[in-house]
Design a protein around this motif. Structure first.
Motif, PDB file in Angstrom:
ATOM      1  N   GLN A   1      -8.398 -11.016  -8.795  1.00  0.00           N
ATOM      2  CA  GLN A   1      -8.400 -11.634 -10.114  1.00  0.00           C
ATOM      3  C   GLN A   1      -8.867 -10.599 -11.551  1.00  0.00           C
ATOM      4  OE1 GLN A   1     -10.410 -15.260 -10.085  1.00  0.00           O
ATOM      5  NE2 GLN A   1      -9.035 -16.049  -8.380  1.00  0.00           N
ATOM      6  N   ARG A   2      -9.819  -9.725 -10.905  1.00  0.00           N
ATOM      7  CA  ARG A   2     -10.407  -8.827 -12.206  1.00  0.00           C
ATOM      8  C   ARG A   2     -11.134  -7.708 -11.451  1.00  0.00           C
ATOM      9  NH1 ARG A   2     -15.582  -9.581 -15.167  1.00  0.00           N
ATOM     10  NH2 ARG A   2     -16.002 -11.066 -13.395  1.00  0.00           N
ATOM     11  N   ARG A   3     -10.968  -6.747 -12.337  1.00  0.00           N
ATOM     12  CA  ARG A   3     -11.669  -5.465 -11.839  1.00  0.00           C
ATOM     13  C   ARG A   3     -13.188  -5.580 -11.637  1.00  0.00           C
ATOM     14  NH1 ARG A   3     -13.163  -0.747 -15.663  1.00  0.00           N
ATOM     15  NH2 ARG A   3     -13.855   0.764 -14.525  1.00  0.00           N
ATOM     16  N   VAL A   4     -13.544  -5.173 -10.458  1.00  0.00           N
ATOM     17  CA  VAL A   4     -14.991  -5.142 -10.110  1.00  0.00           C
ATOM     18  C   VAL A   4     -15.954  -4.261 -11.166  1.00  0.00           C
ATOM     19  CG1 VAL A   4     -16.850  -4.781  -8.256  1.00  0.00           C
ATOM     20  CG2 VAL A   4     -14.529  -5.490  -7.923  1.00  0.00           C
ATOM     21  N   PRO A   5     -16.939  -4.741 -12.037  1.00  0.00           N
ATOM     22  CA  PRO A   5     -17.765  -3.937 -12.790  1.00  0.00           C
ATOM     23  C   PRO A   5     -18.424  -2.947 -11.956  1.00  0.00           C
ATOM     24  CG  PRO A   5     -18.057  -6.230 -13.210  1.00  0.00           C
ATOM     25  CD  PRO A   5     -17.276  -6.093 -11.856  1.00  0.00           C
ATOM     26  N   ALA A   6     -18.794  -1.771 -12.598  1.00  0.00           N
ATOM     27  CA  ALA A   6     -19.487  -0.664 -11.703  1.00  0.00           C
ATOM     28  C   ALA A   6     -20.561  -1.152 -11.173  1.00  0.00           C
ATOM     29  CB  ALA A   6     -19.476   0.525 -12.772  1.00  0.00           C
ATOM     30  N   GLU A   7     -21.593  -1.736 -11.893  1.00  0.00           N
ATOM     31  CA  GLU A   7     -22.710  -2.161 -11.376  1.00  0.00           C
ATOM     32  C   GLU A   7     -22.637  -3.083 -10.242  1.00  0.00           C
ATOM     33  OE1 GLU A   7     -25.704  -5.336 -13.612  1.00  0.00           O
ATOM     34  OE2 GLU A   7     -25.745  -3.375 -14.453  1.00  0.00           O
ATOM     35  N   THR A   8     -21.714  -3.997 -10.228  1.00  0.00           N
ATOM     36  CA  THR A   8     -21.457  -4.814  -9.232  1.00  0.00           C
ATOM     37  C   THR A   8     -20.965  -4.198  -7.895  1.00  0.00           C
ATOM     38  OG1 THR A   8     -20.815  -6.656 -10.647  1.00  0.00           O
ATOM     39  CG2 THR A   8     -20.227  -7.024  -8.282  1.00  0.00           C
ATOM     40  N   ALA A   9     -20.107  -3.120  -8.241  1.00  0.00           N
ATOM     41  CA  ALA A   9     -19.742  -2.354  -7.118  1.00  0.00           C
ATOM     42  C   ALA A   9     -20.750  -1.426  -6.330  1.00  0.00           C
ATOM     43  CB  ALA A   9     -18.542  -1.244  -7.628  1.00  0.00           C
ATOM     44  N   ALA A  10     -21.754  -1.111  -7.124  1.00  0.00           N
ATOM     45  CA  ALA A  10     -22.807  -0.310  -6.646  1.00  0.00           C
ATOM     46  C   ALA A  10     -23.738  -1.366  -6.053  1.00  0.00           C
ATOM     47  CB  ALA A  10     -23.685   0.464  -8.001  1.00  0.00           C
ATOM     48  N   ALA A  11     -23.906  -2.411  -6.366  1.00  0.00           N
ATOM     49  CA  ALA A  11     -24.653  -3.341  -5.612  1.00  0.00           C
ATOM     50  C   ALA A  11     -24.351  -3.754  -4.470  1.00  0.00           C
ATOM     51  CB  ALA A  11     -24.983  -4.351  -6.449  1.00  0.00           C
ATOM     52  N   LEU A  12     -22.944  -3.906  -4.067  1.00  0.00           N
ATOM     53  CA  LEU A  12     -22.461  -4.359  -3.253  1.00  0.00           C
ATOM     54  C   LEU A  12     -21.810  -3.420  -2.031  1.00  0.00           C
ATOM     55  CD1 LEU A  12     -20.212  -7.534  -4.450  1.00  0.00           C
ATOM     56  CD2 LEU A  12     -22.443  -7.412  -3.332  1.00  0.00           C
ATOM     57  N   ALA A  13     -21.510  -2.150  -2.609  1.00  0.00           N
ATOM     58  CA  ALA A  13     -21.369  -0.943  -1.595  1.00  0.00           C
ATOM     59  C   ALA A  13     -22.083  -0.705  -0.333  1.00  0.00           C
ATOM     60  CB  ALA A  13     -20.878   0.313  -2.498  1.00  0.00           C
ATOM     61  N   PRO A  14     -23.390  -0.839  -0.490  1.00  0.00           N
ATOM     62  CA  PRO A  14     -24.154  -0.649   0.624  1.00  0.00           C
ATOM     63  C   PRO A  14     -23.865  -1.609   1.697  1.00  0.00           C
ATOM     64  CG  PRO A  14     -25.550  -0.289  -1.385  1.00  0.00           C
ATOM     65  CD  PRO A  14     -24.259  -0.807  -1.638  1.00  0.00           C
ATOM     66  N   ALA A  15     -23.927  -2.916   1.400  1.00  0.00           N
ATOM     67  CA  ALA A  15     -23.612  -3.914   2.355  1.00  0.00           C
ATOM     68  C   ALA A  15     -22.271  -3.772   2.920  1.00  0.00           C
ATOM     69  CB  ALA A  15     -23.646  -5.222   1.618  1.00  0.00           C
ATOM     70  N   PHE A  16     -21.205  -3.362   2.283  1.00  0.00           N
ATOM     71  CA  PHE A  16     -19.935  -3.255   3.045  1.00  0.00           C
ATOM     72  C   PHE A  16     -19.812  -1.845   3.748  1.00  0.00           C
ATOM     73  CE2 PHE A  16     -17.995  -5.693  -0.540  1.00  0.00           C
ATOM     74  CZ  PHE A  16     -17.273  -6.715   0.278  1.00  0.00           C
ATOM     75  N   LYS A  17     -20.693  -0.863   3.321  1.00  0.00           N
ATOM     76  CA  LYS A  17     -20.972   0.258   4.324  1.00  0.00           C
ATOM     77  C   LYS A  17     -21.570  -0.241   5.508  1.00  0.00           C
ATOM     78  CE  LYS A  17     -22.609   5.055   4.175  1.00  0.00           C
ATOM     79  NZ  LYS A  17     -23.173   6.038   3.292  1.00  0.00           N
ATOM     80  N   ALA A  18     -22.671  -0.772   5.282  1.00  0.00           N
ATOM     81  CA  ALA A  18     -23.315  -1.191   6.448  1.00  0.00           C
ATOM     82  C   ALA A  18     -22.633  -1.934   7.631  1.00  0.00           C
ATOM     83  CB  ALA A  18     -24.718  -2.155   6.075  1.00  0.00           C
ATOM     84  N   LEU A  19     -21.692  -2.729   7.231  1.00  0.00           N
ATOM     85  CA  LEU A  19     -20.687  -3.400   7.811  1.00  0.00           C
ATOM     86  C   LEU A  19     -19.446  -2.909   8.450  1.00  0.00           C
ATOM     87  CD1 LEU A  19     -20.631  -6.928   5.988  1.00  0.00           C
ATOM     88  CD2 LEU A  19     -21.833  -6.373   8.161  1.00  0.00           C
ATOM     89  N   GLY A  20     -19.597  -1.413   7.951  1.00  0.00           N
ATOM     90  CA  GLY A  20     -18.111  -0.657   8.438  1.00  0.00           C
ATOM     91  C   GLY A  20     -18.389  -0.060   9.813  1.00  0.00           C
ATOM     92  N   ASP A  21     -19.421  -0.336  10.426  1.00  0.00           N
ATOM     93  CA  ASP A  21     -19.898   0.234  11.883  1.00  0.00           C
ATOM     94  C   ASP A  21     -19.687  -0.906  12.626  1.00  0.00           C
ATOM     95  OD1 ASP A  21     -21.449   2.517  13.278  1.00  0.00           O
ATOM     96  OD2 ASP A  21     -21.929   0.292  14.150  1.00  0.00           O
ATOM     97  N   PRO A  22     -19.138  -0.788  13.654  1.00  0.00           N
ATOM     98  CA  PRO A  22     -18.618  -1.856  14.781  1.00  0.00           C
ATOM     99  C   PRO A  22     -19.854  -2.563  15.518  1.00  0.00           C
ATOM    100  CG  PRO A  22     -17.371  -0.063  15.400  1.00  0.00           C
ATOM    101  CD  PRO A  22     -18.185   0.437  14.166  1.00  0.00           C
ATOM    102  N   VAL A  23     -20.758  -1.687  15.555  1.00  0.00           N
ATOM    103  CA  VAL A  23     -22.044  -2.525  15.952  1.00  0.00           C
ATOM    104  C   VAL A  23     -22.809  -3.219  15.288  1.00  0.00           C
ATOM    105  CG1 VAL A  23     -24.377  -1.752  17.143  1.00  0.00           C
ATOM    106  CG2 VAL A  23     -22.639  -0.447  18.099  1.00  0.00           C
ATOM    107  N   ARG A  24     -22.901  -2.644  14.092  1.00  0.00           N
ATOM    108  CA  ARG A  24     -23.478  -3.285  12.888  1.00  0.00           C
ATOM    109  C   ARG A  24     -22.719  -4.591  12.521  1.00  0.00           C
ATOM    110  NH1 ARG A  24     -25.278   1.985  10.992  1.00  0.00           N
ATOM    111  NH2 ARG A  24     -23.795   2.101   9.719  1.00  0.00           N
TER     112      ARG A  24
END
Length: 113
Positions: free
Chosen positions: A19-42
């Motif tokens: 629906q809308r572009r993700v603001p840079a501040e929101t992307a920076a806040a959420l990226a670590p969570a997505f990165k953490a979930l990028g590992d199969p064990v996690r």
């Protein structure tokens, strides 16, 4: 437990990616969570914690589900905690983990199409 997890649950959420572009501040806040979930064990650990019957699970119940050492499981749990996905509470010799629903809701809202 060293680093303080970001409190994503109190941060304003965002509209879905479609629906809308993700603001840079929101992307920076959420990226670590997505990165953490990028590992199969996690991702498996997160699923086990989030789906726990009583809303929390002891590390003693998580470790046997994997063919990994205790320190390796602890590392993965620390990454989830530092990403703001889980909370941990020490009770005696064991640590109990519970999902942070606000963070999960924010990730889900962003991916909703």
């Amino acid at each position: 437990m060293s680093k303080q997890a970001p409190d994503l649950a109190t941060s304003p959420c965002c509209a879905p990616l479609t629906q809308r572009r993700v603001p840079a501040e929101t992307a920076a806040a959420l990226a670590p969570a997505f990165k953490a979930l990028g590992d199969p064990v996690r991702l498996q650990l997160m699923s086990m914690i989030a789906s726990a019957e009583d809303g929390e699970v002891c590390v003693c119940d998580l470790t046997p589900a994997f063919d990994l050492t205790g320190p390796t499981i602890s590392h993965h749990l620390r990454v989830l905690r530092e990403a703001g996905l889980v909370d941990a509470e020490r009770r005696g010799t064991w640590v109990w983990y519970r999902a942070r629903p606000g963070t999960l809701h924010q990730l889900a809202a962003l991916l909703t199409s």
